[in-house]
Design a protein around this motif. Structure first.
Motif, PDB file in Angstrom:
ATOM      1  N   LYS A   1      41.145   0.797  53.570  1.00 19.33           N
ATOM      2  CA  LYS A   1      42.226   1.760  53.751  1.00 19.33           C
ATOM      3  C   LYS A   1      43.468   1.028  54.240  1.00 19.33           C
TER       4      LYS A   1
ATOM      5  N   SER B   1      46.025   1.993  55.640  1.00 23.27           N
ATOM      6  CA  SER B   1      46.591   2.475  56.903  1.00 23.27           C
ATOM      7  C   SER B   1      45.926   1.836  58.113  1.00 23.27           C
TER       8      SER B   1
ATOM      9  N   ASN C   1      43.806   7.750  48.852  1.00 19.47           N
ATOM     10  CA  ASN C   1      44.635   6.676  49.399  1.00 19.47           C
ATOM     11  C   ASN C   1      45.712   6.354  48.366  1.00 19.47           C
TER      12      ASN C   1
END
Lengths: 451, 396
Positions: free
Chosen positions: A142, A144, A66
């Motif tokens: 995360k 995203s 990440n």
């Protein structure tokens, strides 16, 4: 009125040496360190080279999987060493401080007026993103993804844990700002778990959150238990979790534009002379806290970065763990004991009534690190259920992890748990199995299989 | 004790990796950890404080709970023997006779069982598991006193190997090893395990026996005589006698009072599940009541009052000490209710309706041992279904 949830199954282990509410500010130390091992699943990629100047908030490394997630220096100075272990695995990024207090500048703005992307970017760049963790698997969130909800716990119910009310006392504004930023990151709600019947808690006045009060013994303060009771994680869902003490650092970021990683840390345990609170920076050396404050200096004590249920054994040369707000010092139990299993055991800690210590359950005890026996297969049943308040079959889930059956793990609720939720199971387990370690291995297996 | 500790420390290196007796390491370790709880500490990460309870403590509590039944059993062996030869003896002599009869059985059981265990310690190169401490005491208590010692040895070895070690040891076994030993004896040597002679020491040889003396157990008589149950000399026995336990039967199973003392210890310390015990006795009582209601002249045993059923034979002993074995019982809390109830229910059913097996308790518990994983399976599936339902609700 907020909802009150009563946790029935659990256990408060009463230990000698809780921290008095006195605060000492620790002077700036020569070295600070960030340890990648505090972040399970993160593979560090070095950004700053050894010898380069850094400010507080300068990225030291990022996560290979990440890359937006930065891990930054808590102080200004220079990166003095990257300590490596076996197979060149990075253990520590050590920063040597200088006389200046320089900070990288990040966006300083009221998060209410910022967009989700702006808020994310600010937190990611500053290095404060690492405080945001997710369920499933209790790893760093995360960037995203958008979480279903965000859960914050405002109290720690573990033995000798820091009182977070005390920690947040002068920083409540920063906490509220942090909450305002987090609200923007989810389409759902931000839930705040507070301790019931705690009239003085400042968290009662938090705005923009859904407050739930929790009553009962540890693990009532674990965010995982709170999620399970409020709105459990289902397959395919992600929620993010934080501790209130960490929200403060995110709040300060928006208030000041700096990565200001000051934390209030409790020093507690039976082997501490004056258990109390210290103000220190993230990654501070353990020696700063325990220096001249231990009852003995020979080797028969254990210093734990964290609490006695989930922490890590450290030495004075090590550094404070990233997420910890307590350092606990207890005796080592490394002396053999003649037929110890056959003693009456007035002073032995046990949830069974097989020792006479059950006669005074409320006594604060000195408990050492003795394992009391060798590792065996699971024999006793029903013992974990006494201290595990989720609607999950703990032993069956552990066995599913043991046989690496991913479907079964999923069916039995692996997405809802973290190691800390099983800490009490490990404490009371008659067969002395390393339950928390097994759970992390189960997570690693699941992450690998799910891709 | 310091001297002993020093000696152990001194000889220890021989048994460690690279030492000259490395192969014997696990056996050495087994003895060492028995004498001294080792100074092993909690690992570097995880829970740093641990409950003082371990498997040694667990098993020793069960052994302590068995002692009242064992001591009474010894006395009763003497009492029944002297009754059969028509002599009145003082307490010391009565107990002494039984002690000398029972002790060899215990020794043989432990020597054979632990010997086998140590062979597996050597094969597996793992420290000994404590499970046999209990099995070794249970086996003598659930067999007739006149069982030949070599049979005790054979049955014990069979139980340890087939009942436990082939599955991987304590914690992995499917049926209770002690019950398996008894079942082995029952089917391999039926003449020595049933009938009217085996329950009383010396009766099989028949020397000096009082004329007309019968060694039949109450359950053996019940099939023919219904509730007209008498002792060896023909006196009527009452519910009180069954409760106290001065009746013929396996060594440790006769006295419900002594079993109750053990049960209190097990329940108080939390070592055995109260759910299993309670539901087992409830199940037995309900089956007993059903049989009482439908009692006919063709099966007189059906007319025995249900409360007597709970006191007779191995029912109390089995439900307190064997059905509660955590490894072979149901492992979920809901499952324990079902498991216990069915064990009690089936025990009385088999005992009464199949006169070939007056000891229905053994059959019932073994059957439920095998069924326990199935019960657990359905209980766990219930949890899984709840979790799946949650997703559906969330998606709607």
């Amino acid at each position: 009125m907020s909802k009150v949830i009563k946790i029935k199954r659990g256990l408060d282990i009463k230990l000698v040496g809780s921290a008095q509410k006195e605060l000492t500010e620790l002077p700036k130390s020569k070295f600070y360190a960030i340890k990648p091992s505090d972040f399970p699943g993160v593979t560090p990629k070095v950004i700053t080279k050894v010898g380069e100047e850094v400010k507080a908030g300068t990225p030291l490394f990022y996560d290979k999987y990440n890359p937006e997630v930065m891990f930054t220096s808590p102080v200004s100075g220079k990166l003095s060493e990257i300590v490596r272990g076996e197979r060149r695995r990075i253990l520590e990024f050590v920063v040597e401080t200088n006389d200046k207090d320089e900070y990288e500048t990040f966006k300083q703005a009221d998060p209410k007026g910022l967009s989700r992307e702006e808020i994310k970017e600010n937190i990611l760049k500053s290095g404060a993103w690492a405080f945001i963790r997710q369920r499933p698997f209790a790893i760093i969130a995360k960037p995203s993804e958008t979480p279903r909800d965000i859960f914050i716990t405002s109290f720690d119910s573990a033995p000798l844990a820091a009182n977070i009310d005390f920690v947040v006392k002068d920083d409540f504004d920063a906490f509220q700002t942090g909450v305002d930023a987090l609200v923007k990151l989810t389409d759902g709600k931000v839930y705040l778990g507070i301790k019931a019947e705690e009239l003085t808690t400042p968290f009662k006045n938090t705005k923009n959150v859904e407050i739930t009060e929790f009553k009962g013994p540890h693990p009532a303060g674990n965010v995982g238990i709170q999620i399970n009771k409020v709105k459990p994680v289902n397959k395919g869902e992600v929620v993010w979790t934080l501790s209130a003490a960490d929200v403060i650092i995110i709040g300060r970021l928006f208030k000041t534009g700096k990565f200001d990683a000051k934390r209030i840390i409790a020093l507690a345990g039976s082997e501490v002379k004056n258990p109390q609170y210290y103000q220190a920076l993230l990654g501070a050396p353990i020696a700063d806290f325990v220096k001249d404050n231990l009852k003995t200096t020979d080797g028969d004590i254990r210093i734990i970065s964290g609490n006695v249920l989930t922490g890590e054994k450290v030495s004075e040369k090590d550094y404070l763990g990233f997420y910890e707000n307590v350092i606990t010092v207890i005796p080592e139990g490394n002396k053999p004991e003649f037929m110890g299993w056959a003693k009456l055991g007035r002073d032995k800690f046990s949830i069974s009534r097989t020792f006479f210590s059950w006669l005074n359950p409320n006594k604060e005890r000195v408990i050492d690190t003795k394992l009391h026996g060798g590792e065996r297969a699971y024999i006793v049943t029903g013992e974990m259920e006494k201290v595990f308040p989720m609607d999950i079959f703990p032993m069956q889930l552990l066995k599913a992890i043991h046989i690496k059956d991913l479907d079964l793990m999923e069916e039995l609720g692996i997405y809802e748990i973290a190691e800390e939720d099983f800490a009490l199971c490990e404490v009371i387990n008659t067969s002395k199995i390393e339950i928390q370690k097994n759970i992390r291995e189960g997570f690693e297996f699941a992450i690998k299989e799910l891709g | 004790m310091k001297g002993l500790l020093k000696y152990i420390e001194k000889i220890k290196p021989n048994f460690e990796k690279g030492g000259k007796h490395e192969k014997w390491g696990p056996i050495f370790e087994s003895f060492e950890t028995f004498l001294f709880v080792p100074g092993h500490t909690a690992p570097k990460k995880g829970a740093h404080i641990r409950d003082a309870m371990d498997t040694k403590r667990l098993m020793s509590i069960v052994v302590i709970a068995l002692i009242p039944a064992l001591l009474f059993g010894m006395w009763n062996v003497g009492y029944q023997h002297f009754m059969s030869i028509g002599k009145e003896m003082c307490f010391i002599k009565t107990f002494g006779y039984g002690f000398l009869k029972v002790l060899p059985i215990i020794i043989v059981s432990y020597v054979a069982g632990l010997g086998t265990e140590f062979i597996f310690v050597h094969i597996k190169q793992k420290e000994i598991e404590e499970g046999f401490l209990v099995s070794g005491m249970l086996i003598p208590l659930i067999i007739p006193v006149d069982t030949p010692l070599w049979m005790v040895a054979v049955a014990t070895i069979f139980a340890v190997i087939i009942g436990k070690e082939v599955f991987g040891g304590t914690g992995m076994n499917i049926v209770n090893p002690a019950l398996l030993a008894r079942a082995f004896l029952f089917f391999a040597y039926p003449s020595k395990m049933s009938g009217d002679k085996v329950w009383i020491a010396g009766l099989s040889e028949g020397q000096n026996v009082v004329d007309g003396f019968s060694g039949a157990t109450p359950l053996g008589q019940a099939v023919e005589n219904g509730s007209k149950i008498v002792d060896g000399l023909g006196h009527q026995l009452s519910t009180f006698d069954y409760f106290m336990g001065w009746i013929p039967g396996s060594i440790g199973e006769t006295s419900t009072l002594m079993i109750l003392l053990g049960a209190i210890l097990l329940l108080y310390t939390g070592v055995a599940s109260w759910k299993i015990m309670l539901s087992a006795f409830t199940g037995g009582a309900i089956m007993g009541i059903i049989l009482n209601i439908f009692a006919t002249d063709t099966n007189l045993a059906m007319s025995i009052p249900f409360y007597d059923h709970l006191l007779l034979g191995g029912f109390a002993f089995g439900m307190v000490f064997m059905a509660t074995d955590p490894v072979t019982a149901a492992q979920t809390e809901k499952g324990k209710w079902i498991y216990g109830f069915l064990a009690g229910f089936i025990a009385i059913l088999v005992r009464v309706l199949n006169p070939a097996y007056p000891e229905g308790v053994m059959m019932a518990i073994l059957l439920m041992n095998v069924m326990a994983p199935l019960i657990d399976h359905y209980v766990v599936r219930g949890n899984v279904k709840r979790r799946l339902k949650r997703i559906k609700v969330a998606n709607n």
